[in-house]
Design an enzyme around this catalytic site. Structure first.
Site, PDB file in Angstrom:
ATOM      1  CE  LYS A  83      -4.283   0.679   2.615  1.00 18.69           C
ATOM      2  NZ  LYS A  83      -4.797   0.615   3.998  1.00 18.69           N
TER       3      LYS A  83
HETATM    4  C1  E4P Z   1      -8.238   1.489   4.151  1.00 23.08           C
HETATM    5  O1  E4P Z   1      -7.447   0.703   3.669  1.00 23.08           O
HETATM    6  C2  E4P Z   1      -8.049   2.149   5.451  1.00 23.08           C
HETATM    7  O2  E4P Z   1      -7.347   1.260   6.290  1.00 23.08           O
HETATM    8  C3  E4P Z   1      -9.323   2.468   6.182  1.00 23.08           C
HETATM    9  O3  E4P Z   1     -10.464   2.093   5.447  1.00 23.08           O
HETATM   10  C4  E4P Z   1      -9.364   3.829   6.777  1.00 23.08           C
HETATM   11  O4  E4P Z   1     -10.593   4.004   7.428  1.00 23.08           O
HETATM   12  P1  E4P Z   1     -10.858   5.142   8.516  1.00 23.08           P
HETATM   13  O5  E4P Z   1     -11.201   6.408   7.817  1.00 23.08           O
HETATM   14  O6  E4P Z   1     -12.023   4.625   9.313  1.00 23.08           O
HETATM   15  O7  E4P Z   1      -9.606   5.254   9.345  1.00 23.08           O
END
Ligand code: E4P
Length: 220
Positions: A83
Site C-alpha cells: 500500500k
Molecule cells: C483502508 O485501507 C483504510 O485502512 C481504512 O479504510 C481507513 O478508514 P478510517 O477512515 O475509518 O480510518
C-alpha cells in the site's frame, strides 16, 4: 463484490475468515499501532489466515525508500499487496513495484483525478476513503460513482475500486449498487451486515412455536 476486513486484529480476522466471506484484508499504520504488536508478526499471521490480498502500507515518503520498503513487505508472503499513499512519490513507487510484479494498493484517494493517476501508474487497487469525505461534508459515494464511470470508459484501466473508510452498512449497499469491486469493512460493520431486527423477531417466534410442539429434529 469482494469483502476485505479492515483490521490488524488477527483473532477477529481469523474468526471472520471461517465464514468464507473474507476475500482479503487491509491494514494501515494506525490499525497496526492499535494492535500493539510487531508489524511483521501481525502480517505473517494475517497472510496465513486468508488466501486473498493483504494490504501492508509503506511508511517512507520518498519514492526510492517506498520501493525498498515495498520490496521488503512483498517478500513476507505471496499474498501481500503493498500500500502506498496517493502522492507524487507514491505514484512513482506504484509504477516501479507494479512493473516488478507486485500488487499495489494506492491509498488515501479523495478525488477522481487521483484515481486516474493511480490506474495509469498500474495500481491493482485504488482506495477512495468514503467515510472521511462524508466527515468533511462531501458525499463519499459521489466519488465512487465518478471513479466507476471513468474506469469503465477505458478498457486499459483494470484497477479495482476498493471502497475504504466504511463506517456503516449503508456504505456497503451503496458501493454495491454502484458496482465497486471491493469494500474493505471494519469487523463490527461486517457483522452488522447480517443483522436485521425482523430476522431476530421472526426467529424468536419460530422457536417459541417449535417449543410448543415438544419435538426435536435430532431425536425424531
Ligand atoms: C483502508 O485501507 C483504510 O485502512 C481504512 O479504510 C481507513 O478508514 P478510517 O477512515 O475509518 O480510518
Amino acid at each position: 463484490m469482494k469483502f476485505f476486513v479492515d483490521s490488524a486484529d488477527v483473532a477477529e480476522i481469523r474468526d471472520l475468515a471461517t465464514t468464507g466471506l473474507v476475500d482479503g484484508v487491509t491494514t494501515n499504520p494506525s490499525l497496526v499501532a492499535k494492535s500493539g504488536r510487531k508489524f511483521f508478526d501481525v502480517l505473517a499471521e494475517i497472510c496465513a489466515a486468508v488466501e486473498g490480498p493483504v494490504s501492508a502500507e509503506v511508511t517512507a515518503t520518498d519514492a526510492d525508500a517506498m520501493v525498498a520498503e515495498g520490496r521488503t513487505l512483498a517478500k513476507l508472503a505471496a499474498n501481500i499487496a503493498v500500500k502506498v499513499p496517493l502522492t507524487w512519490d507514491g505514484l512513482k513507487a506504484c509504477r516501479a513495484l507494479a512493473q516488478a510484479g507486485t500488487k499495489v494498493n494506492v491509498t488515501l484517494c479523495f478525488s477522481a483525478n487521483q484515481a486516474i493517476l493511480a490506474a495509469k501508474a498500474g495500481a491493482a487497487f485504488i482506495s477512495p476513503f468514503v467515510g472521511r469525505l462524508d466527515d468533511v461534508g462531501e458525499d463519499g459515494m459521489d466519488l465512487i460513482r465518478d471513479i466507476r464511470t471513468i474506469y469503465d470508459n477505458y478498457e486499459r484501466f483494470t484497477t479495482e475500486i476498493l471502497v475504504a473508510s466504511i463506517r456503516h452498512p449503508r456504505h456497503v449497499t451503496d458501493a454495491a449498487k454502484i458496482g465497486a469491486d471491493v469494500c474493505t469493512v471494519p469487523p463490527d460493520v461486517l457483522r452488522k451486515l447480517a443483522q436485521h431486527p425482523l430476522t431476530d423477531r421472526g426467529l424468536d417466534a419460530f422457536l417459541a412455536d417449535w417449543k410448543k410442539t415438544g419435538q426435536s429434529i435430532l431425536k425424531a
